[in-house]
Each structure stands twice: as structure tokens, then as C-alpha cells.
Design a protein around this motif. Structure first.
Motif, PDB file in Angstrom:
ATOM      1  N   ASN A 192      14.549  74.343  26.486  1.00  0.00           N
ATOM      2  CA  ASN A 192      15.375  73.917  27.631  1.00  0.00           C
ATOM      3  C   ASN A 192      14.689  72.808  28.430  1.00  0.00           C
ATOM      4  N   TYR A 193      13.328  72.954  28.630  1.00  0.00           N
ATOM      5  CA  TYR A 193      12.591  71.887  29.325  1.00  0.00           C
ATOM      6  C   TYR A 193      12.686  70.566  28.557  1.00  0.00           C
ATOM      7  N   LEU A 194      12.521  70.711  27.215  1.00  0.00           N
ATOM      8  CA  LEU A 194      12.573  69.506  26.362  1.00  0.00           C
ATOM      9  C   LEU A 194      13.932  68.803  26.509  1.00  0.00           C
ATOM     10  N   MET A 195      14.989  69.629  26.519  1.00  0.00           N
ATOM     11  CA  MET A 195      16.338  69.038  26.645  1.00  0.00           C
ATOM     12  C   MET A 195      16.498  68.346  27.996  1.00  0.00           C
ATOM     13  N   GLU A 196      15.951  68.956  29.031  1.00  0.00           N
ATOM     14  CA  GLU A 196      16.040  68.346  30.371  1.00  0.00           C
ATOM     15  C   GLU A 196      15.315  67.007  30.400  1.00  0.00           C
ATOM     16  N   ASP A 197      14.103  67.003  29.777  1.00  0.00           N
ATOM     17  CA  ASP A 197      13.325  65.754  29.733  1.00  0.00           C
ATOM     18  C   ASP A 197      14.090  64.662  28.974  1.00  0.00           C
ATOM     19  N   ILE A 198      14.687  65.074  27.870  1.00  0.00           N
ATOM     20  CA  ILE A 198      15.442  64.083  27.064  1.00  0.00           C
ATOM     21  C   ILE A 198      16.601  63.503  27.877  1.00  0.00           C
ATOM     22  N   GLU A 199      17.281  64.372  28.627  1.00  0.00           N
ATOM     23  CA  GLU A 199      18.452  63.901  29.411  1.00  0.00           C
ATOM     24  C   GLU A 199      18.061  62.881  30.476  1.00  0.00           C
ATOM     25  N   LYS A 200      16.757  62.935  30.874  1.00  0.00           N
ATOM     26  CA  LYS A 200      16.306  61.998  31.913  1.00  0.00           C
ATOM     27  C   LYS A 200      16.074  60.582  31.368  1.00  0.00           C
ATOM     28  N   ILE A 201      15.994  60.477  30.060  1.00  0.00           N
ATOM     29  CA  ILE A 201      15.735  59.152  29.467  1.00  0.00           C
ATOM     30  C   ILE A 201      16.962  58.243  29.701  1.00  0.00           C
ATOM     31  N   GLU A 202      16.696  57.008  30.072  1.00  0.00           N
ATOM     32  CA  GLU A 202      17.796  56.061  30.332  1.00  0.00           C
ATOM     33  C   GLU A 202      18.556  55.762  29.033  1.00  0.00           C
ATOM     34  N   GLY A 203      19.869  55.886  29.099  1.00  0.00           N
ATOM     35  CA  GLY A 203      20.693  55.611  27.907  1.00  0.00           C
ATOM     36  C   GLY A 203      21.161  56.881  27.223  1.00  0.00           C
ATOM     37  N   VAL A 204      20.607  58.061  27.658  1.00  0.00           N
ATOM     38  CA  VAL A 204      21.064  59.334  27.085  1.00  0.00           C
ATOM     39  C   VAL A 204      22.204  59.856  27.943  1.00  0.00           C
ATOM     40  N   SER A 205      23.323  60.210  27.325  1.00  0.00           N
ATOM     41  CA  SER A 205      24.442  60.690  28.126  1.00  0.00           C
ATOM     42  C   SER A 205      24.506  62.218  28.165  1.00  0.00           C
ATOM     43  N   SER A 206      24.094  62.900  27.074  1.00  0.00           N
ATOM     44  CA  SER A 206      24.093  64.371  27.117  1.00  0.00           C
ATOM     45  C   SER A 206      23.255  64.934  25.979  1.00  0.00           C
ATOM     46  N   THR A 207      22.936  66.199  26.093  1.00  0.00           N
ATOM     47  CA  THR A 207      22.226  66.871  24.984  1.00  0.00           C
ATOM     48  C   THR A 207      22.888  68.227  24.761  1.00  0.00           C
ATOM     49  N   SER A 208      22.793  68.721  23.547  1.00  0.00           N
ATOM     50  CA  SER A 208      23.289  70.075  23.291  1.00  0.00           C
ATOM     51  C   SER A 208      22.485  70.665  22.137  1.00  0.00           C
ATOM     52  N   LEU A 209      22.355  71.948  22.173  1.00  0.00           N
ATOM     53  CA  LEU A 209      21.556  72.624  21.154  1.00  0.00           C
ATOM     54  C   LEU A 209      22.475  73.055  20.008  1.00  0.00           C
ATOM     55  N   ASP A 214      11.683  55.146  21.263  1.00  0.00           N
ATOM     56  CA  ASP A 214      10.289  54.968  21.686  1.00  0.00           C
ATOM     57  C   ASP A 214       9.844  56.131  22.575  1.00  0.00           C
ATOM     58  N   GLU A 215      10.702  56.471  23.534  1.00  0.00           N
ATOM     59  CA  GLU A 215      10.353  57.536  24.492  1.00  0.00           C
ATOM     60  C   GLU A 215      10.296  58.901  23.802  1.00  0.00           C
ATOM     61  N   LEU A 216      11.256  59.144  22.889  1.00  0.00           N
ATOM     62  CA  LEU A 216      11.288  60.435  22.181  1.00  0.00           C
ATOM     63  C   LEU A 216      10.025  60.631  21.345  1.00  0.00           C
ATOM     64  N   GLU A 217       9.591  59.529  20.719  1.00  0.00           N
ATOM     65  CA  GLU A 217       8.420  59.610  19.844  1.00  0.00           C
ATOM     66  C   GLU A 217       7.147  59.961  20.633  1.00  0.00           C
ATOM     67  N   SER A 218       7.150  59.625  21.936  1.00  0.00           N
ATOM     68  CA  SER A 218       5.956  59.913  22.752  1.00  0.00           C
ATOM     69  C   SER A 218       5.986  61.337  23.340  1.00  0.00           C
ATOM     70  N   MET A 219       7.089  62.071  23.121  1.00  0.00           N
ATOM     71  CA  MET A 219       7.216  63.420  23.704  1.00  0.00           C
ATOM     72  C   MET A 219       6.552  64.468  22.806  1.00  0.00           C
ATOM     73  N   LEU A 220       6.055  65.512  23.445  1.00  0.00           N
ATOM     74  CA  LEU A 220       5.434  66.608  22.688  1.00  0.00           C
ATOM     75  C   LEU A 220       6.522  67.604  22.258  1.00  0.00           C
ATOM     76  N   GLY A 221       6.243  68.330  21.171  1.00  0.00           N
ATOM     77  CA  GLY A 221       7.169  69.385  20.720  1.00  0.00           C
ATOM     78  C   GLY A 221       8.259  68.895  19.799  1.00  0.00           C
ATOM     79  N   ILE A 222       8.202  67.604  19.424  1.00  0.00           N
ATOM     80  CA  ILE A 222       9.243  67.068  18.533  1.00  0.00           C
ATOM     81  C   ILE A 222       8.629  66.827  17.161  1.00  0.00           C
TER      82      ILE A 222
END
Lengths: 227, 296
Positions: B77-94, B141-149
Motif C-alpha cells: 500500500n505504501y508503494l502504491m501511494e509513492d507511485i501515485e505521487k509521481i508526476e504523470g501517474v493518474s492512478s494505481t490498482s492492485l 526513471d523514478e520507478l526504477e529508483s524505488m525499493l521493493g520493485i
């Protein structure tokens, strides 16, 4: 109507058809041009119709200068002329009526006038009963009369008839001559070439031109002689 | 009757006569023109389909993020929240493992039985990220720098390849258009010149009677338009057959391909081919008439 000044015509092969022709023809005149075969009669008509151009001198027909540069205007001028060709130039595969109508479709006539004029012209040459006959099936004399009908239906200012009685028997020839000369009453200028001098010997009126070796000798009879 | 209508009847009759004079070669010309235009319609078809696919793929810009399977639900859930904060992302779903399986089964349709060959569900859960496609590079670029992916799957490669195909199709389309235009013009102008030659006595007589060029030439133009329009109709019929066959056989076997409706391809391409055939008929006839005038 027609003014020729020192007109000569030499074909590309070097044959001189006409030499120093001087001529002035008024509207409503009837002209008979005679001369032996190859004397230049047809060449003179070709010049007047714009099928050839003078190689020397000046020729004007109904005010139009007959020079190659004026081809477009000469085409327009032809719409005021009713030509009757020696070889008829009828359109094969079409009826007598269709041939006459076709000669008028691009002129300033309404469809009703085109049909009426065509009927009248066929009646005048005595071929009303042949209106639906294909021209390919008509006799020499009948084809000649269809060609004349096509010319007169156009109500032209000038009729050019090249040997219209060639190869016809005397009765048919006289009949065609009568039809053509009668057009003069409608103020149409008529120019007829013929080598059959016996057909015009007794004509009391008209301009008689004899061409020999490309040169003209003119004689006027009747009213025209005094004008 | 109006003079134009009166003459139009004559022009139509004349063009029919012209057509009959050279009947067999006219029939062959119609078939040739039809086949040439059919080839063009196939190129246009490929062009339109790939444009549509690219549009759909671009609109459905999404990235699948495969996370480390050892992550707890809270971390996911934290990871999804972080992803949603990235500019250009409109939504996430599991997308759970079962849902991933069901989605593939749906895509495969009748062929879904193949999945039963697996003893266990071969799919892994992932985070579906809806994005604005133009921002894809910075998001990656931003996703690649995130942990847990563990792995990121994007459709950028597919779009790039499709765009390359589209460029090739566009070039092919333009080349085909030019080649078809030139060959149709040559065929039509040749036919017209042949017709003029066969009718030279009639044309000569009309000229001596003072008929204007347009009056003399109009039946020939009509004949040319008639030939190419019939060719266009043949191409249209062939296109309809090919599309019908393609949709019923080929495309149903590839249900995951986003394709436009059959009519949305057939109607615009058909109209274009018919208009083009008419235009080529007019130009070809004028060309034939012009060449004849030059000769005269």
C-alpha cells in the motif's frame, strides 16, 4: 463577307494551288466556281474554311483574318458557316437526323429549334422519309442531300459547297443546285464549286469564277453585275 | 428541355458508343484499374489499422509494476501511494494473482483451456499504473529508483515498434499512391488516345463544323471517368470481401488486438478510392486529349 488580297497557297510538297488571288464577295451573293480538276477550287474553299492558310497575301472571312495564330477564332467562325464537303463527312453509325442535329448542338439554338430546323432541312432536301436511316445505308445522292441538310439547318451566313453535284445524275444534280441557289433568298452567301459547267451555264444571276492553274477569272451576271 | 440536359444525353450516348467500339480492351482496362486500386486500398487499410492501434495503445498508457513478493500488504500500500505521487501517474490498482489469471483467460477466449495445463496459477500479482503516455520516460526513471520493485513492464517498446511500422506504411502508402496514380493515368490516357484515333474522322468533322474542344472531348472524359469508376467499384467490392473475411477468420483468432469496427474502415477507404478513381479518370482523359491536341 470575304476579302482576298494577293492570296497564294503553296502546299508543303511545293505544289502551288492558288496564285495572287484577289476577291471581294459581299453578303448574300451566290458564287459559282468552276475549273478543271486540280485547278484550285477546293483549295480556295479550304482557305475560306480555315483548313489551310494563305502562304502569301491576306484573307479575311466575315472580318476574321485567316492566319494560323487565329485558330481558336477561326473555329468560332466556322459556326457561322455551313460546309458541304465533297466526301460528305457524315458521321457513320448515326442516322440522317442525328447527323443534322449533331452539327447544331454546340450552336446557339434551343433543343426545340434544333429539332425543328433539322426536320425542316430534311424536308427541304426531300429526305424526310429517311430521317431514321443510318447514313451508312444511304445512296450517294441521299448522303449528299443529308450533308446539305446539315449545312442549311445551321442557318449559316455562308454556305461552302464543294462539288455538291459530283457523281449525281442530272435530275439530282439540278435539284441540289436549286436547293443551294434558293438559299440566297435568305440572304445567305453561297459559294459552290463544280466542274459541271452545264449545270450553271443558264444561270442568269450570280458571280462566276473560273480557276485555271490557280488563277481566277471573274464574271458577274444579273443584279451582281451592277452592284 | 434544357440545352445542357439535352447535350448530356448525347454525351452519355457517345461515351457508351466509344466504350462499345473498344469493348474488350476497355473491360481489361477496368479489371486492371480495379486491381491497382485494390492494392492501394490494402495499403490504406494497413495504414488506418496501425494508426488506430497506436492511438488505442497510447490512450491506454499503463505500466505493470511487479513488486517483491516478500512485501507485506502494508508495504504494498505504501508503494502504491509513492507511485501515485509521481508526476504523470493518474492512478494505481492492485491486480491479484487470481485476477491476472482471469484476465488472461478472458483474452484467450476459446483458447483459455491452455491455462489448465498449469498445475498452479503461473501469474504473479502486480500493480497496474495508469499514466499519461507522454510522461512515460520520467515515470520509468523514478520507478526504477524505488525499493521493493522487481520488474517493470511498459508498452513503450510496442508503441515504438508500431510507430515504426506506421512510418513504413505511410511511406509505402505515398509510394503506392504515386505509382497507382501514374499507372492509372497511363492506362486511361492510352485508352482515350485509342478512342480518339478510332474516331478521328468524327472529331475532324466536328472541328470543321466549329465544335468547341470541350464539346468534342466531353464524351472521351466521360468514358475515362466511367472506366476508372468501374475500376474503383471493383476495388471497393474486393476490399469489402477481404475485410469481411479478415474480420471473421483472422481477427477473431487475435482478440487482444484492438481493431476498429469494419464499417469505420470500409466506408472512408471506399469513398476515398471511388473519389480518387473518378479524379484519375478526369485527369487521365484530359491528359489523353491534351496529348492528342499536341500531336495534331
Amino acid at each position: 463577307m470575304i476579302v482576298a488580297k494577293d492570296v497564294s497557297l503553296t502546299y508543303q510538297d511545293g505544289t502551288q494551288a492558288l496564285k495572287d488571288v484577289n476577291l471581294r464577295i459581299k453578303a448574300g451573293e451566290i458564287i459559282y466556281i468552276t475549273g478543271p480538276s486540280g485547278s484550285g477550287k477546293t483549295s480556295l474553299l479550304k482557305l475560306i474554311l480555315g483548313m489551310e492558310y494563305p502562304t502569301e497575301g491576306h484573307l479575311r472571312v466575315m472580318g476574321q483574318s485567316m492566319v494560323k495564330d487565329e485558330e481558336d477564332n477561326i473555329r468560332k467562325l466556322r459556326r457561322k458557316i455551313g460546309p458541304v464537303f465533297q466526301e460528305f463527312k457524315l458521321i457513320r453509325g448515326r442516322t440522317a437526323f442525328e447527323n443534322i442535329v449533331l452539327g447544331m448542338r454546340f450552336l446557339d439554338f434551343t433543343p426545340k429549334e434544333i429539332i425543328e430546323n433539322s426536320y425542316m432541312a430534311l424536308e427541304r432536301v426531300g429526305l424526310k422519309h429517311k430521317r431514321d436511316s443510318l447514313v451508312d445505308k444511304l445512296s450517294w445522292g441521299e448522303s449528299q442531300r443529308v450533308a446539305i441538310a446539315r449545312a442549311i439547318a445551321r442557318k449559316p451566313s455562308l454556305i461552302l459547297a464543294d462539288e455538291p453535284t459530283g457523281n449525281l445524275d442530272l435530275d439530282n444534280a439540278l435539284n441540289i443546285m436549286d436547293i443551294l441557289t434558293s438559299l440566297r433568298d435568305e440572304n445567305t452567301t453561297v459559294i459552290i464549286t463544280t466542274h459541271a459547267t452545264h449545270l450553271i451555264e443558264d444561270k442568269e444571276e450570280g458571280t462566276f469564277i473560273r480557276i485555271q492553274e490557280g488563277r481566277l477569272k471573274m464574271e458577274r451576271r444579273g443584279v451582281e453585275a451592277y452592284e | 428541355m434544357n440545352k445542357r440536359a439535352y447535350n448530356l444525353a448525347y454525351f452519355l450516348k457517345e461515351s457508351k458508343t466509344l466504350f462499345k467500339i473498344d469493348f474488350l480492351s476497355n473491360i481489361f482496362s477496368i479489371i486492371s484499374i480495379g486491381l491497382i486500386l485494390f492494392i492501394l486500398s490494402l495499403v490504406l487499410l494497413g495504414w488506418r489499422v496501425s494508426s488506430y492501434v497506436i492511438q488505442i495503445v497510447e490512450r491506454e498508457g499503463e505500466i505493470n509494476v511487479y513488486y517483491d513478493l516478500s512485501l507485506q500488504e502494508k508495504d504494498i500500500n505504501y508503494l502504491m501511494e509513492d507511485i501515485e505521487k509521481i508526476e504523470g501517474v493518474s492512478s494505481t490498482s492492485l491486480v491479484s494473482q487470481d485476477e491476472a489469471y482471469n484476465r488472461m483467460a478472458e483474452i484467450l477466449g476459446k483458447e483459455a483451456g491452455i491455462l489448465e495445463l498449469f498445475d498452479e496459477n503461473p501469474f504473479t500479482p502486480f500493480i497496474e499504473v495508469k499514466i499519461h503516455i507522454e510522461e512515460v520516460d520520467s515515470i520509468l526513471d523514478e520507478l526504477e529508483s524505488m525499493l521493493g520493485i522487481d520488474y517493470i513492464r511498459d508498452n513503450k517498446n510496442i508503441i515504438d515498434r508500431l510507430q515504426n511500422i506506421l512510418i513504413i506504411l505511410k511511406v509505402l502508402g505515398v509510394l503506392a499512391l504515386v505509382a497507382i496514380g501514374v499507372s492509372t493515368l497511363i492506362v486511361v490516357s492510352h485508352i482515350i488516345r485509342q478512342g480518339i484515333y478510332n474516331n478521328r474522322d468524327q472529331i475532324n468533322t466536328l472541328e470543321l463544323l466549329g465544335a468547341p474542344d470541350i464539346f468534342i472531348g466531353f464524351p472521351f472524359i466521360l468514358e475515362g471517368v466511367f472506366l476508372t469508376l468501374l475500376g474503383g467499384v471493383i476495388a471497393f467490392i474486393l476490399l469489402k470481401l477481404v475485410l469481411g473475411l479478415g474480420y471473421s477468420k483472422f481477427f477473431t483468432a487475435l482478440p487482444f488486438l484492438p481493431l476498429p469496427a469494419e464499417e469505420s474502415l470500409l466506408i472512408p477507404i471506399g469513398i476515398f478510392i471511388l473519389l480518387l478513381s473518378g479524379l484519375l479518370g478526369i485527369i487521365g482523359s484530359l491528359f489523353g486529349l491534351a496529348k492528342d491536341n499536341e500531336k495534331a
